[in-house]
Write an enzyme that holds these catalytic residues in place. Structure first.
Site, PDB file in Angstrom:
ATOM      1  N   CYS A   1      -1.960   9.281   2.443  1.00 16.97           N
ATOM      2  CA  CYS A   1      -1.682   8.733   1.115  1.00 16.97           C
ATOM      3  C   CYS A   1      -2.793   9.008   0.110  1.00 16.97           C
ATOM      4  O   CYS A   1      -2.560   9.005  -1.095  1.00 16.97           O
ATOM      5  CB  CYS A   1      -1.435   7.233   1.211  1.00 16.97           C
ATOM      6  SG  CYS A   1      -2.753   6.376   2.087  1.00 16.97           S
TER       7      CYS A   1
ATOM      8  N   GLU B   1       0.880  -1.166   0.000  1.00 13.16           N
ATOM      9  CA  GLU B   1       0.000   0.000   0.000  1.00 13.16           C
ATOM     10  C   GLU B   1       0.916   1.213   0.000  1.00 13.16           C
ATOM     11  O   GLU B   1       1.471   1.589   1.040  1.00 13.16           O
ATOM     12  CB  GLU B   1      -0.897  -0.029   1.238  1.00 13.16           C
ATOM     13  CG  GLU B   1      -1.852  -1.215   1.272  1.00 13.16           C
ATOM     14  CD  GLU B   1      -3.171  -0.919   0.555  1.00 13.16           C
ATOM     15  OE1 GLU B   1      -3.547   0.259   0.483  1.00 13.16           O
ATOM     16  OE2 GLU B   1      -3.815  -1.872   0.052  1.00 13.16           O
TER      17      GLU B   1
END
Lengths: 470, 480
Positions: free
Chosen positions: B249, B211
């Site tokens: 993110c 991720e």
């Protein structure tokens, strides 16, 4: 210099970069995305499988001495089936999938949209050189990608057949074949791909994954392992030995990643099993299997030597109970049964990938699970039994890529089941819709409508529960 | 440390081998315990998040605790359903055969958390790993040290220590962990470290989920209604500065708008910043601070690059001792500058203008695929184009960040933003092996499937493979 920038021995990093650049450009032009383009390619490939059946069978025979029947059933028919099924289902696979949303993000709608990854590299293997090239390529095309196929150089006739045939059937601006060995493969692996699928051994699997890591490229690794067959005493021995024999010697003479590698059975039952297996072998291959046309040969002298070495250690050769004949010139080894070789011998620690079938005995059939679980997880595991309880214990207690009960190999032909390994036997899976999914990016798409009240929903919820807003 | 680690790993593997983690009861008990942890220690958790990131309580609840509660409840409600084998259709030709997909745990998994949502990104993957029946090593981020030691202290008090362990530390610990064999490694963090993790995992053929991040663009189309514009800008403002101070993110990294709208937009953003964070955000404490000196300096360097500093149209104030950077807006910094090449991960918002809003599609496509892409528009033609012509982990229209709350959507990247996914059932699946199982009995057997081969058998098989049942039956009956 031809369009691929490829002359034998000169496909270097520069040529590879150019190739990928070309395909990426093609992909960005959007051509591979349309349903029509994808189905055109698949229909052409299906046509190729019909029109060139004989060429394919001949190439497989040249590379592997593969009997026509095996080529037809295992390579051509499975590939045809793959194309047909994909053509039938593609439209529904391509549709976005609606998902439900909840109160926290009300009011909104969400769906999962499948999109192609981009440019995919398919590295094929030598034992099912046609199928293991075509099947992943079909999946990659179905998902809308551009593809480079690198067939195995160890099956050179099939490799050059693919190189020769494909441009006549599919769109060369987006689908290409690169032939070659280690240098060419290395040049390809240095490039940035959107996905790599590799079928082969775990040593090279590691190299592929390490190369992919540099570019954060996701990989599917279809590797191998020692696929065990547990044979209970409560079985129909005639049927069981036939199915085991088909999976072993009827699959490229044991040179298949999902072939039964070794058998575990109870000590008392072993003699009966061996006798039944001997008679099945005689029915299948006659009294002199070395003369039978229905067995693939060993692919090359490297592998012949490798397999011979497994037999030659002294604690092993004395355990041969059937077969053991070898012909180095013809690259033939007869179906060979061994009884209770030492568990630390090479033949019991390495994947055999050949026509040798060791039988290990235990006092109680339940001990077989511990033996299997003490080893790396295999690509497939098999059990023959009429005992439902044993069957359940096996399914719950043994980990493998896939399993068949009272059958071997067949689970990989079921279109609804994924084909892939776990642990040392690999990662990722494909076949059928799993191919489409593996070569797609599943994009989460949500559309959040204007809030009904002024301000954001989260703020309101927080206010409602009395949470101080900073 | 190395010896302690080996001992722990041996214990974890033994626990897995004993099949304790397989039972639904065990998994349920662990998930319930985690839920108690998140609920009972709410105050403590908010305190350590405040220590590590200056995270306001509202953010801690909204982004970490609330999400974890939701995640745990979902797993508890669905556990048995997720664990159940799934029947698979078998073609009639294969009768009598049954097939199913049996989910099984992978074994021993390693989870690396990140520092920006140090509780969430440690515990959310943990929920999936436990629900799937694995044993786990958790490695919290050393850059959120209070949270890390809090997790290390508390997890053994709530969870089964023979099955879940926490290892704290920095790079060397990470390297030591990666030298071991795992059944899966789940990593949240930067692309550079992600690449290292995957290369290390390759040595043992360990599957990984990465991720990562990227520059998440927000395309802001002209919206005719004033109310829509207002809401869009509120959401963009919150997505930039209201979630861990931009250190997220899936935050809005940069904005794309048409030239003609930009001045009004800048004023509107300034207004929203003031509305949310006050005249002096540092004083109101309504924003998370920069996590540490390293990132502070990194962000400072982004701003100090010539050509970038001159493009600042709002903000720019920095207080090093308090690791505070004011909400900053930049207008058209040079595209070659670091701030437009690297993921910003901070409270700086570059606005890039285009002639027509459609040009933003090419702009986004000329860059690596981001973890999330956002578009604020009511134009269905534009929406369609963005969906089919851009690629990103996720794509959200008319809001930002909240998409991660929808646990029926997979959360993960593509290309440079990563691969693999989780949340909801996707977490369970990520930490499971879906085993294909085919079952037959000894009832029927067709000899045409075996050697020795002849042309009759070939033709019979041809009928079978064409699903040509009529011809197949005729052949079997010897009538053909």
């Amino acid at each position: 210099m031809d369009g691929d920038g490829e002359r034998k021995g000169e496909f270097d990093g520069k040529a590879a970069a150019e190739l990928v650049g070309e395909l990426r450009q093609s992909f960005w032009n959007g051509k591979t995305r349309s349903y029509d383009w994808r189905t055109d390619q698949l229909r052409s490939l299906a046509r190729m499988l019909v029109e060139k059946e004989k060429d394919i069978i001949d190439a497989l025979h040249e590379d592997l001495g593969k009997p026509e029947m095996e080529s037809f059933i295992h390579e051509i028919s499975l590939a045809k089936d793959g194309c047909a099924r994909t053509l039938k289902e593609l439209k529904s696979w391509m549709k976005p999938q609606k998902v439900s949303t909840s109160i926290t993000t009300f009011p909104s709608s969400a769906e999962i949209v499948s999109e192609p990854l981009g440019v995919v590299l398919v590295i094929s293997a030598w034992n099912y050189p046609f199928l293991l090239s075509l099947e992943p390529v079909v999946g990659a095309i179905a998902a809308g990608n551009a593809v480079v196929l690198k067939p195995s150089e160890i099956a050179p006739a099939t490799s050059s057949l693919l190189k020769r045939l494909l441009p006549g059937y599919v769109d060369s601006s987006s689908i290409r074949v690169v032939e070659g060995g280690v240098p060419e493969t290395t040049a390809l692996l240095d490039q940035k791909w959107d996905k790599i699928i590799y079928t082969g051994n775990s040593k090279v699997g590691r190299i592929v994954m390490a190369a992919a890591a540099k570019h954060l490229t996701p990989v599917v690794l279809e590797l191998g392992g020692k696929c065990p067959v547990v044979v209970d005493s409560k079985v129909d021995l005639d049927v069981a030995t036939k199915r085991i024999a088909v999976g072993k010697w009827g699959c490229n003479n044991g040179q298949a990643c999902i072939s039964p590698d070794y058998i575990i059975t109870e000590r008392e039952f072993a003699p009966k099993l061996i006798e039944a297996m001997k008679s099945t072998l005689e029915i299948f291959y006659g009294k002199d299997p070395m003369a039978s046309k229905d067995l693939s040969r060993i692919v090359n002298s490297n592998h012949f030597k490798r397999i011979s070495k497994l037999l030659d250690s002294d604690k092993v050769s004395e355990k041969i109970v059937h077969g053991g004949q070898r012909d180095e010139q013809a690259l033939k080894i007869s179906p060979t049964l061994l009884l209770d070789v030492p568990q630390d011998s090479l033949i019991m620690t390495e994947e055999i990938f050949g026509p040798l079938l060791p039988i290990i005995t235990v006092d109680d059939i339940h001990q077989s699970f511990d033996i299997i679980n003490s080893r790396p997880k295999p690509l497939a595991a098999y059990l023959f039994t009429k005992d439902k309880k044993l069957e359940e214990k096996f399914v719950r207690g043994v980990s493998a890529g896939g399993m068949s009960i009272n059958e071997t190999v067949l689970h990989i032909t079921n279109p609804g089941l994924p084909f892939g390994g776990v642990g040392e036997s690999g990662m990722g899976a494909y076949h059928g819709k799993f191919s489409f999914d593996t070569f797609s990016h599943k994009k989460a798409k949500s559309r959040l409508l204007k809030a009904l009240v002024n301000g954001d929903i989260i703020g309101i919820i927080l206010a409602l529960i009395g949470w101080p807003r900073a | 440390m190395a010896a302690a680690l080996d001992e722990s790993l041996a214990e974890l593997r033994e626990t897995f081998r004993s099949r304790k983690t397989r039972s639904a009861q065990w998994r349920r008990s662990q998930l319930k315990a985690l839920l108690r942890f998140v609920q009972e220690d709410e105050e403590e958790i908010c305190r350590v998040l405040e220590e590590d990131l200056g995270k306001p309580g509202g953010e801690s609840f909204r982004d970490e605790l609330g999400v974890l509660t939701k995640s745990l409840n979902l797993a508890l409600d669905n556990l048995e359903r997720w664990m159940a084998p799934k029947s698979v259709r078998v073609p009639l030709m294969a009768f009598p055969t049954t097939a199913e997909l049996v989910p099984e745990p992978l074994g021993l998994v390693l989870i690396f958390s990140s520092w920006n949502f140090p509780m969430l990104l440690a515990l959310d993957p943990l929920v999936g790993a436990i629900a799937a029946g694995n044993t786990v090593v958790l490695k919290p981020s050393e850059h959120a040290p209070s949270t890390s030691s809090f997790i290390a202290k508390k997890i053994p008090m709530y969870l089964d220590s023979a099955a879940v362990k926490v290892f704290e530390g920095g790079e060397e610990v990470g390297e030591l962990l990666m030298s071991k064999k795992w059944d899966h490694v789940f990593f949240t963090g930067s692309q550079k470290v992600g690449s290292y993790i995957m290369a290390a995992a390759a040595k043992n053929l360990t599957p990984v989920t990465l991720e990562l991040g990227g520059k998440c663009p927000a395309i802001l189309d002209s919206l005719s209604s004033k109310r829509d514009r207002d809401i869009a800008v509120r959401r963009i403002t919150n997505a930039k500065w209201g979630v861990c101070g931009g250190q997220v993110c899936i935050g809005v990294d940069y904005l794309l708008v048409e030239e003609k709208s930009v001045s009004a937009l800048i004023e509107l953003i300034k207004e929203k910043i003031k509305g949310y964070y006050g005249d002096d955000p540092q004083r109101t404490g309504s924003m998370s601070r920069i996590v540490n000196k390293y990132h502070f300096n990194r962000l400072r360097r982004l701003l100090e690059e010539p050509g970038v500093a001159t493009s600042i149209v709002h903000g720019g104030f920095m207080d090093e001792s308090n690791l505070y950077i004011e909400p900053t807006i930049l207008l058209n910094p040079p595209l070659e500058s670091e701030i437009m090449k690297e993921e910003i991960f901070g409270p700086l918002l570059p606005i890039i203008t285009v002639k027509k809003i459609e040009d933003s599609i090419d702009f986004v496509n000329s860059r690596p695929k981001p973890l999330a892409a956002y578009a604020f528009t009511n134009d269905s033609a534009l929406k369609k184009r963005i969906v089919s012509e851009t690629s990103s982990g996720s794509l959200t229209f008319n809001d930002a960040i909240v998409q991660f709350l929808v646990d029926t959507l997979p959360f993960g990247g593509v290309g440079q933003s990563g691969f693999g996914r989780y949340h909801g059932k996707f977490s369970f699946d990520t930490f499971s092996h879906e085993k294909a199982v085919l079952r037959r009995n000894f009832l029927l057997e067709f000899s045409f499937g075996f050697p020795p081969w002849d042309s009759h058998k070939i033709e019979t098989l041809r009928s079978a493979y064409n699903y040509d049942y009529l011809n197949l039956v005729l052949r079997l009956l010897g009538l053909k």
